[in-house]
Motif scaffolding. Structure first.
Motif, mmCIF file in Angstrom:
data_model
loop_
_atom_site.group_PDB
_atom_site.id
_atom_site.type_symbol
_atom_site.label_atom_id
_atom_site.label_comp_id
_atom_site.label_asym_id
_atom_site.label_seq_id
_atom_site.Cartn_x
_atom_site.Cartn_y
_atom_site.Cartn_z
ATOM 1 N N LEU B 116 0.831 -1.200 0.000
ATOM 2 C CA LEU B 116 0.000 0.000 0.000
ATOM 3 C C LEU B 116 0.871 1.258 0.000
ATOM 4 C CD1 LEU B 116 -2.867 1.202 0.267
ATOM 5 C CD2 LEU B 116 -2.565 1.142 2.736
ATOM 6 N N SER B 117 1.915 1.275 0.827
ATOM 7 C CA SER B 117 2.778 2.455 0.897
ATOM 8 C C SER B 117 3.448 2.710 -0.447
ATOM 9 C CB SER B 117 3.886 2.279 1.937
ATOM 10 O OG SER B 117 3.396 1.655 3.061
ATOM 11 N N PHE B 118 3.951 1.643 -1.043
ATOM 12 C CA PHE B 118 4.609 1.788 -2.341
ATOM 13 C C PHE B 118 3.644 2.380 -3.366
ATOM 14 C CE2 PHE B 118 5.285 0.061 -6.591
ATOM 15 C CZ PHE B 118 6.566 0.525 -6.853
ATOM 16 N N THR B 119 2.466 1.781 -3.452
ATOM 17 C CA THR B 119 1.493 2.220 -4.437
ATOM 18 C C THR B 119 1.087 3.671 -4.213
ATOM 19 O OG1 THR B 119 0.642 -0.029 -4.331
ATOM 20 C CG2 THR B 119 -0.635 1.540 -5.586
ATOM 21 N N GLU B 120 0.829 4.007 -2.951
ATOM 22 C CA GLU B 120 0.395 5.377 -2.665
ATOM 23 C C GLU B 120 1.515 6.379 -2.935
ATOM 24 O OE1 GLU B 120 -2.789 6.411 -2.013
ATOM 25 O OE2 GLU B 120 -3.102 4.324 -2.571
ATOM 26 N N LEU B 121 2.736 5.990 -2.591
ATOM 27 C CA LEU B 121 3.883 6.875 -2.829
ATOM 28 C C LEU B 121 4.030 7.162 -4.325
ATOM 29 C CD1 LEU B 121 6.462 8.249 -1.607
ATOM 30 C CD2 LEU B 121 7.684 6.175 -2.271
ATOM 31 N N ILE B 122 3.961 6.128 -5.125
ATOM 32 C CA ILE B 122 4.173 6.296 -6.562
ATOM 33 C C ILE B 122 2.997 7.022 -7.206
ATOM 34 C CG2 ILE B 122 4.469 5.081 -8.753
ATOM 35 C CD1 ILE B 122 6.906 5.025 -6.867
ATOM 36 N N ARG B 123 1.787 6.636 -6.791
ATOM 37 C CA ARG B 123 0.627 7.261 -7.423
ATOM 38 C C ARG B 123 0.389 8.672 -6.895
ATOM 39 N NH1 ARG B 123 -4.585 4.397 -8.367
ATOM 40 N NH2 ARG B 123 -4.822 4.661 -6.133
ATOM 41 N N GLY B 124 0.982 8.960 -5.764
ATOM 42 C CA GLY B 124 0.755 10.267 -5.160
ATOM 43 C C GLY B 124 1.777 11.320 -5.561
ATOM 44 N N THR B 125 2.780 10.920 -6.313
ATOM 45 C CA THR B 125 3.800 11.896 -6.714
ATOM 46 C C THR B 125 3.866 11.963 -8.232
ATOM 47 O OG1 THR B 125 5.458 10.148 -6.563
ATOM 48 C CG2 THR B 125 5.226 11.581 -4.649
ATOM 49 N N PRO B 126 4.264 13.140 -8.774
ATOM 50 C CA PRO B 126 4.292 13.270 -10.236
ATOM 51 C C PRO B 126 5.368 12.362 -10.842
ATOM 52 C CG PRO B 126 4.497 15.415 -9.158
ATOM 53 C CD PRO B 126 4.634 14.382 -8.093
ATOM 54 N N LEU B 127 5.032 11.764 -11.946
ATOM 55 C CA LEU B 127 5.968 10.906 -12.655
ATOM 56 C C LEU B 127 7.261 11.660 -12.991
ATOM 57 C CD1 LEU B 127 6.835 8.413 -14.211
ATOM 58 C CD2 LEU B 127 5.227 9.026 -16.000
ATOM 59 N N ILE B 128 7.092 12.914 -13.381
ATOM 60 C CA ILE B 128 8.276 13.680 -13.770
ATOM 61 C C ILE B 128 9.227 13.839 -12.577
ATOM 62 C CG2 ILE B 128 7.147 15.936 -13.373
ATOM 63 C CD1 ILE B 128 9.568 15.164 -16.230
ATOM 64 N N ALA B 129 8.648 13.976 -11.386
ATOM 65 C CA ALA B 129 9.483 14.095 -10.187
ATOM 66 C C ALA B 129 10.231 12.786 -9.935
ATOM 67 C CB ALA B 129 8.610 14.436 -8.981
ATOM 68 N N GLN B 130 9.559 11.675 -10.193
ATOM 69 C CA GLN B 130 10.208 10.372 -10.011
ATOM 70 C C GLN B 130 11.378 10.217 -10.988
ATOM 71 O OE1 GLN B 130 6.904 7.689 -10.576
ATOM 72 N NE2 GLN B 130 5.759 8.655 -8.915
ATOM 73 N N LEU B 131 11.139 10.633 -12.228
ATOM 74 C CA LEU B 131 12.206 10.523 -13.228
ATOM 75 C C LEU B 131 13.383 11.433 -12.878
ATOM 76 C CD1 LEU B 131 10.117 10.419 -16.545
ATOM 77 C CD2 LEU B 131 11.319 8.526 -15.456
ATOM 78 N N TYR B 132 13.072 12.650 -12.443
ATOM 79 C CA TYR B 132 14.141 13.585 -12.073
ATOM 80 C C TYR B 132 14.947 13.052 -10.896
ATOM 81 C CZ TYR B 132 13.073 17.517 -15.154
ATOM 82 O OH TYR B 132 12.927 18.316 -16.243
ATOM 83 N N LEU B 133 14.243 12.466 -9.931
ATOM 84 C CA LEU B 133 14.943 11.918 -8.765
ATOM 85 C C LEU B 133 15.935 10.841 -9.200
ATOM 86 C CD1 LEU B 133 15.074 11.845 -5.612
ATOM 87 C CD2 LEU B 133 13.569 9.864 -5.760
ATOM 88 N N LEU B 134 15.481 9.963 -10.086
ATOM 89 C CA LEU B 134 16.354 8.879 -10.545
ATOM 90 C C LEU B 134 17.512 9.419 -11.386
ATOM 91 C CD1 LEU B 134 13.736 6.175 -11.639
ATOM 92 C CD2 LEU B 134 15.122 6.188 -9.568
ATOM 93 N N TYR B 135 17.192 10.374 -12.257
ATOM 94 C CA TYR B 135 18.184 10.813 -13.237
ATOM 95 C C TYR B 135 19.138 11.854 -12.662
ATOM 96 C CZ TYR B 135 20.136 12.234 -17.714
ATOM 97 O OH TYR B 135 20.977 12.497 -18.749
ATOM 98 N N TYR B 136 18.567 12.912 -12.095
ATOM 99 C CA TYR B 136 19.414 13.984 -11.561
ATOM 100 C C TYR B 136 19.795 13.733 -10.107
ATOM 101 C CZ TYR B 136 18.029 16.450 -15.782
ATOM 102 O OH TYR B 136 17.825 16.790 -17.071
#
Ligand SMILES: Nc1ncnc2c1ncn2[C@@H]1O[C@H](COP(=O)(O)OP(=O)(O)OP(=O)(O)O)[C@@H](O)[C@H]1O
Ligand SMILES: [Mg+2]
Lengths: 252, 311
Positions: B116-136
């Protein structure tokens, strides 16, 4: 061995505040066909489910064939392997054909190979008169056919005891006979059976004993003719009379 | 088996209308062209130059935006390859993660809360922010380039991750794949969870009654039914993923949208370029929904998993 096939001792079960079973004790000998009767909500299904531990009893002990099968250190899957269950709503696996419904357990639980499992499944389908429906999916079968597959599925596991929870209640009246006749054959072959049913015709003809459950207790128990003709309890008399009017006492 | 065939036969007979013939022909041209360009790009065919059209727009008498768009088609095809690669790999890897996530969510005791935490974390944050976190943020693309310093740790990247051979992909693509896989896993887990919940609980009870363990019951009874129920939701997720894979452009992945954007800002032919790129996306999306419809028919069983009419 002189142990009874099934011995249930002081079984209790509550759901929250609601006490459903309050101290159930009984024994079944090999080859017994026992009818479990009683008003709605009296705990019949709960009792059956406790016997193969689909529902875990709060307290009490169950012995199968002399061995304790409930409580610490017992393997629930091992118990279920030895006890077959037939459901009111059939509960066939919807994504599997009639034959596959039977082979699943044979392969996963009994560890049979594909060909052998298939052969066994066909034997059991044949036994309930459905060899020609082996490739049909549940949605393509009539209620009576579904229930016969359900019985075959349970029988294929070679159980020592068969539990039936209102096996004909979901069927159109004209389909009841095909299921009770399979059950009657099974009884004749010496299978030990614990059957919740309102089919009093079946009870009279096939049952060796009958117990009447009310409010989570066994109120009365004895041969069917005794319960029908000389019940000791007014509750039993009243209930059986009503049921007989509804579901017919004459043979099916 | 016979049922799936019957169903298909009925469908195709009804479906062989002029419209669908045209669609199939267009699809053939579309994918034929893309495939040809990919082969030229990998130099697997003895003709053509990567990035150059086989016929110049002048020869065809094209001018203005139309010429720009025509000239850029080979590059769009290359971009489409990356887009398809991201989509297909992420949806499949995402599915591999989503199944255990959703099972944990429905049947798990404490793993339920992890899921549940994983799903909510991912669905609750913008995809672009996730990509930036990984990349930058985590600088993952450095990792895929070779040796990387992660704080006090030096990590040696496996060779296969650095060099994809003839496919010549960027290291940033790996970051995008990780990002989209994680993101898509969370969304797919939700679709699959609700599909699990639509399976009658008595099915598992019946499985237990013949002696199957909970695990076996889930694996052999619940999940096969679940996945049939999940296909429509899954198709939806696929269609989204095709389009939001364009966000990979922001972490420099040279996918379809980025190619069009690059040409458009060089030439100022925005209308032509974005119209053409939209058509390419539509081509991919229609193919995906058609394929999924086919899969749905293939796995349909009597009484299970047909969402479209059977007469
Ligand atoms: N899983 C459950 N959770 C909570 N209460 C339950 C559950 N199962 C049964 N009960 C309650 O226990 C009581 C006995 O139920 P049970 O199903 O055993 O009765 P029954 O004799 O089989 O009745 P029926 O003839 O209607 O099938 C009922 O009051 C029911 O509401
Ligand atoms: Mg009941």
């Amino acid at each position: 061995m002189s142990d009874p096939l099934l011995r249930v001792e002081d079984l209790h079960k509550s759901y929250g505040d609601e006490t459903v079973l309050r101290g159930i004790d009984f024994e079944l000998e090999r080859g017994d066909v026992e009818i479990l009767s009683g008003p709605s909500g009296s705990g019949k299904s709960t009792l059956l489910r406790c016997v193969n531990r689909l529902t875990e009893p709060d307290s009490g002990t169950i012995y199968l064939d002399g061995e304790r099968v409930s409580g610490a250190g017992t393997d629930v899957n091992e118990l279920r392997r030895q006890v077959g269950m037939v459901f009111q709503d059939f509960n066939l696996f919807l994504h599997l054909t009639a034959a596959e419904n039977i082979t699943l357990g044979l392969r996963r639980v009994k560890g049979l190979g594909k060909a052998e499992a298939r052969e066994r499944a066909m034997e059991h389908l044949d036994r309930v008169g459905l060899a020609d429906q082996a490739g049909s999916y549940p949605a393509e079968l009539s209620g009576g056919q579904k229930q016969r597959v359900g019985i075959a599925r349970a029988l294929a596991m070679d159980p020592k005891l068969m539990l039936f929870d209102e096996p004909t209640s979901a069927l159109d009246p004209e389909l009841v006979g095909e299921v009770t006749s399979v059950m009657r054959e099974l009884a004749d072959e010496g299978m030990t059976m614990l059957v919740v049913t309102h089919e009093m015709g079946f009870a009279r003809e096939a049952a060796s004993r009958m117990m009447f459950l009310d409010q989570g207790q066994i109120v009365e128990r004895g041969p069917p003719e005794q319960l029908f003709q000389h019940p000791e309890q007014a509750r039993t008399a009243e209930f059986l009379q009503r049921i007989t009017q509804l579901h017919g006492g004459e043979s099916t | 088996m016979s049922y799936a065939e019957d169903l298909r036969r009925v469908r195709t007979r009804e479906g062989r209308s002029v419209g669908s013939m045209v669609l199939i022909a267009l699809g053939g041209l579309f994918w034929g062209y893309l495939l040809l360009r990919w082969l030229i790009n990998w130099e697997w065919v003895p003709f053509g130059t990567p990035g150059e059209p086989l016929v110049s727009p002048e020869t065809l008498g094209l001018t203005g935006g139309t010429a720009t768009a025509f000239q850029s088609l080979p590059q769009l095809a290359e971009g489409a390859y990356i887009t398809v690669l991201i989509t297909v790999l992420s949806i499949l890897l995402g599915l591999v993660l989503a199944v255990p996530l959703s099972v944990a969510r429905v049947y798990g005791r404490w793993t339920k809360y992890l899921s549940l935490s994983f799903t909510e974390l991912i669905r609750g944050t913008p995809l672009i922010a996730q990509l930036y976190l990984l990349y930058y943020g985590l600088n993952l693309s450095q990792f895929f380039r070779g040796l990387t310093q992660f704080g006090p740790f030096t990590v040696r990247t496996p060779v296969w991750a650095v060099d994809l051979g003839p496919l010549k992909v960027q290291t940033a693509l790996w970051v995008a794949l990780i990002g989209f896989t994680i993101n898509s896993a969370a969304y797919q887990a939700e679709y699959i969870r609700s599909a699990i919940e639509s399976v009658d609980p008595q099915q598992l009870v019946a499985a237990r009654s013949v002696g199957l363990t909970q695990r076996e019951g889930i694996l052999h009874v619940v999940l096969p039914q679940t996945l049939r129920f999940a296909i429509p939701g899954w198709t939806n997720e696929l269609v989204y993923l095709i389009k939001y894979s364009s966000l990979a452009t922001f972490i420099t992945v040279a996918e379809l949208f980025r190619r069009a954007d690059a040409v458009a800002s060089d030439t100022f032919d925005y209308t032509a370029m974005f119209t053409v790129v939209a058509l390419v996306y539509i081509g991919i999306v229609i193919t995906a929904t058609r394929l999924m419809g086919y899969v749905e028919d293939r796995v349909a069983l009597p009484g299970l998993g047909q969402t479209r009419g059977r007469s």
